[in-house]
Structure formats: structure tokens, C-alpha cells
Design a protein around this motif. Structure first.
Motif, PDB file in Angstrom:
ATOM      1  N   ILE A  87      -1.657 -21.328 -13.231  1.00  0.00           N
ATOM      2  CA  ILE A  87      -1.451 -22.690 -12.765  1.00  0.00           C
ATOM      3  C   ILE A  87      -0.777 -23.508 -13.862  1.00  0.00           C
ATOM      4  CG2 ILE A  87      -3.396 -22.663 -11.154  1.00  0.00           C
ATOM      5  CD1 ILE A  87      -4.926 -24.384 -13.177  1.00  0.00           C
ATOM      6  N   ASP A  88      -0.189 -24.618 -13.448  1.00  0.00           N
ATOM      7  CA  ASP A  88       0.550 -25.465 -14.380  1.00  0.00           C
ATOM      8  C   ASP A  88      -0.119 -26.804 -14.599  1.00  0.00           C
ATOM      9  OD1 ASP A  88       2.965 -23.694 -14.603  1.00  0.00           O
ATOM     10  OD2 ASP A  88       2.833 -23.960 -12.443  1.00  0.00           O
ATOM     11  N   GLY A  89      -1.188 -27.051 -13.868  1.00  0.00           N
ATOM     12  CA  GLY A  89      -1.882 -28.306 -14.062  1.00  0.00           C
ATOM     13  C   GLY A  89      -3.167 -28.373 -13.268  1.00  0.00           C
ATOM     14  N   ILE A  90      -4.001 -29.314 -13.679  1.00  0.00           N
ATOM     15  CA  ILE A  90      -5.260 -29.570 -12.997  1.00  0.00           C
ATOM     16  C   ILE A  90      -5.275 -31.028 -12.593  1.00  0.00           C
ATOM     17  CG2 ILE A  90      -7.776 -29.645 -13.212  1.00  0.00           C
ATOM     18  CD1 ILE A  90      -7.422 -27.629 -15.565  1.00  0.00           C
ATOM     19  N   VAL A  91      -5.610 -31.281 -11.332  1.00  0.00           N
ATOM     20  CA  VAL A  91      -5.803 -32.642 -10.847  1.00  0.00           C
ATOM     21  C   VAL A  91      -7.226 -32.721 -10.322  1.00  0.00           C
ATOM     22  CG1 VAL A  91      -5.169 -34.322  -9.080  1.00  0.00           C
ATOM     23  CG2 VAL A  91      -3.389 -33.018 -10.248  1.00  0.00           C
ATOM     24  N   SER A  92      -7.963 -33.688 -10.809  1.00  0.00           N
ATOM     25  CA  SER A  92      -9.324 -33.897 -10.330  1.00  0.00           C
ATOM     26  C   SER A  92      -9.442 -35.323  -9.808  1.00  0.00           C
ATOM     27  CB  SER A  92     -10.327 -33.675 -11.465  1.00  0.00           C
ATOM     28  OG  SER A  92     -11.640 -33.947 -11.017  1.00  0.00           O
ATOM     29  N   VAL A  93      -9.902 -35.442  -8.575  1.00  0.00           N
ATOM     30  CA  VAL A  93     -10.127 -36.751  -7.958  1.00  0.00           C
ATOM     31  C   VAL A  93     -11.618 -36.859  -7.659  1.00  0.00           C
ATOM     32  CG1 VAL A  93      -9.571 -38.284  -6.040  1.00  0.00           C
ATOM     33  CG2 VAL A  93      -7.822 -36.741  -6.948  1.00  0.00           C
ATOM     34  N   GLU A  94     -12.303 -37.636  -8.473  1.00  0.00           N
ATOM     35  CA  GLU A  94     -13.753 -37.754  -8.370  1.00  0.00           C
ATOM     36  C   GLU A  94     -14.399 -36.368  -8.282  1.00  0.00           C
ATOM     37  OE1 GLU A  94     -14.943 -40.470  -5.294  1.00  0.00           O
ATOM     38  OE2 GLU A  94     -13.459 -41.947  -5.899  1.00  0.00           O
ATOM     39  N   GLY A  95     -14.000 -35.498  -9.190  1.00  0.00           N
ATOM     40  CA  GLY A  95     -14.491 -34.123  -9.193  1.00  0.00           C
ATOM     41  C   GLY A  95     -16.003 -34.043  -9.273  1.00  0.00           C
ATOM     42  N   MET A  96     -16.534 -32.976  -8.736  1.00  0.00           N
ATOM     43  CA  MET A  96     -17.976 -32.774  -8.690  1.00  0.00           C
ATOM     44  C   MET A  96     -18.535 -32.266 -10.013  1.00  0.00           C
ATOM     45  SD  MET A  96     -19.050 -33.631  -5.692  1.00  0.00           S
ATOM     46  CE  MET A  96     -20.610 -32.802  -5.465  1.00  0.00           C
ATOM     47  N   GLY A  97     -17.651 -31.865 -10.930  1.00  0.00           N
ATOM     48  CA  GLY A  97     -18.105 -31.321 -12.188  1.00  0.00           C
ATOM     49  C   GLY A  97     -18.678 -32.380 -13.119  1.00  0.00           C
TER      50      GLY A  97
END
Length: 140
Positions: A77-87
Motif C-alpha cells: 500500500i502507499d498510504g493509510i487513511v483513518s477516519v475516526e478509526g477504531m484503533g
């Protein structure tokens, strides 16, 4: 930051200001452009931000929902996007630190800064960062 990928018997290390390594060898984020990029998309269960996902999907090669700790350094993958991630912090901080030290850009959505307690962020290679950040700022 140290990440042990025991499945592949590899060690990843990132030291602030000193870069990132895999088994002692320097590593960098990908250099793929937006139209060939794979983006990992993480969001709170039950609240998929559809407009953002559709907009991202139309810009990049693929949007995937995975949780691969070191997948950016295997060409996956080339990137990570998190939107209110559960982590929690321990889920995101090692990965974002590794990405930043490997030459990536990490910031909260709509910001130039990164606050690790905010689980809405972008962490990508520098080639695609601006476009990803722009589409998320417009659609969220």
C-alpha cells in the motif's frame, strides 16, 4: 519504534530524526503516483464516510480495508487513511512513526500537524499526500 513482523522474521525500527530500517537496512515509503496508489482505509464500524471513500476510490488504483502493520514496506500500500478509526494509540503510533521516518507525510485530516490522540489522519508517500488530504477535507 520497533515492529517485529514475526511471520516474515523481520524487524522494523524507526528512530526520530534517524530514519527507518528493516533488518538494519534503510527503507523508504513508495514513490507510486496517485493513479497507481493503493490506500488502506480505516473507519469506525457502522459509519463509513461514503463520499470520502467514493472520492478516494475514483482517484487511486484501489481503496482497501486492511490492517497490515508493515504493508507499506512490502509494496502493498502507499498510504493509510483513518477516519475516526477504531484503533487506539498503540495501533496507530508505531505505524505513523515508521511511515514518517521512512520519508512519508503524516497529519490529521484537514491539518498540517499530527496529534496521535486524533484517529482521523492521513499517512502517505509525499507524492500523493496533498491530493488525498484535499479530497478528505472536501468530503468529510
Amino acid at each position: 519504534t520497533i515492529i517485529h513482523d514475526f511471520g516474515r522474521a523481520q524487524w522494523f525500527q524507526a528512530i526520530t530524526g534517524e530514519g527507518a530500517t528493516r533488518n538494519g537496512q534503510p527503507i523508504t515509503v513508495s514513490k507510486r503516483p496517485l493513479d497507481r496508489a493503493w490506500i488502506e482505509f480505516s473507519y469506525k464500524n457502522g459509519s463509513l464516510p461514503v463520499e470520502a471513500a467514493v472520492a478516494l476510490d475514483s482517484m487511486v488504483h484501489s481503496v482497501v480495508r486492511t490492517k497490515g502493520g508493515t504493508s507499506m514496506f512490502y509494496g502493498g500500500i502507499d498510504g493509510i487513511v483513518s477516519v475516526e478509526g477504531m484503533g487506539k494509540e498503540w495501533d496507530y503510533v508505531p505505524r505513523t512513526h515508521m511511515i514518517r521516518e521512512a520519508g512519508g507525510v503524516v497529519a490529521n485530516i484537514g491539518s498540517d500537524d499530527y496529534d496521535y490522540t486524533n484517529t482521523s489522519f492521513v499517512a502517505t508517500n509525499p507524492i500523493i499526500y496533498g491530493a488525498v488530504q484535499d479530497v478528505l477535507s472536501e468530503t468529510l
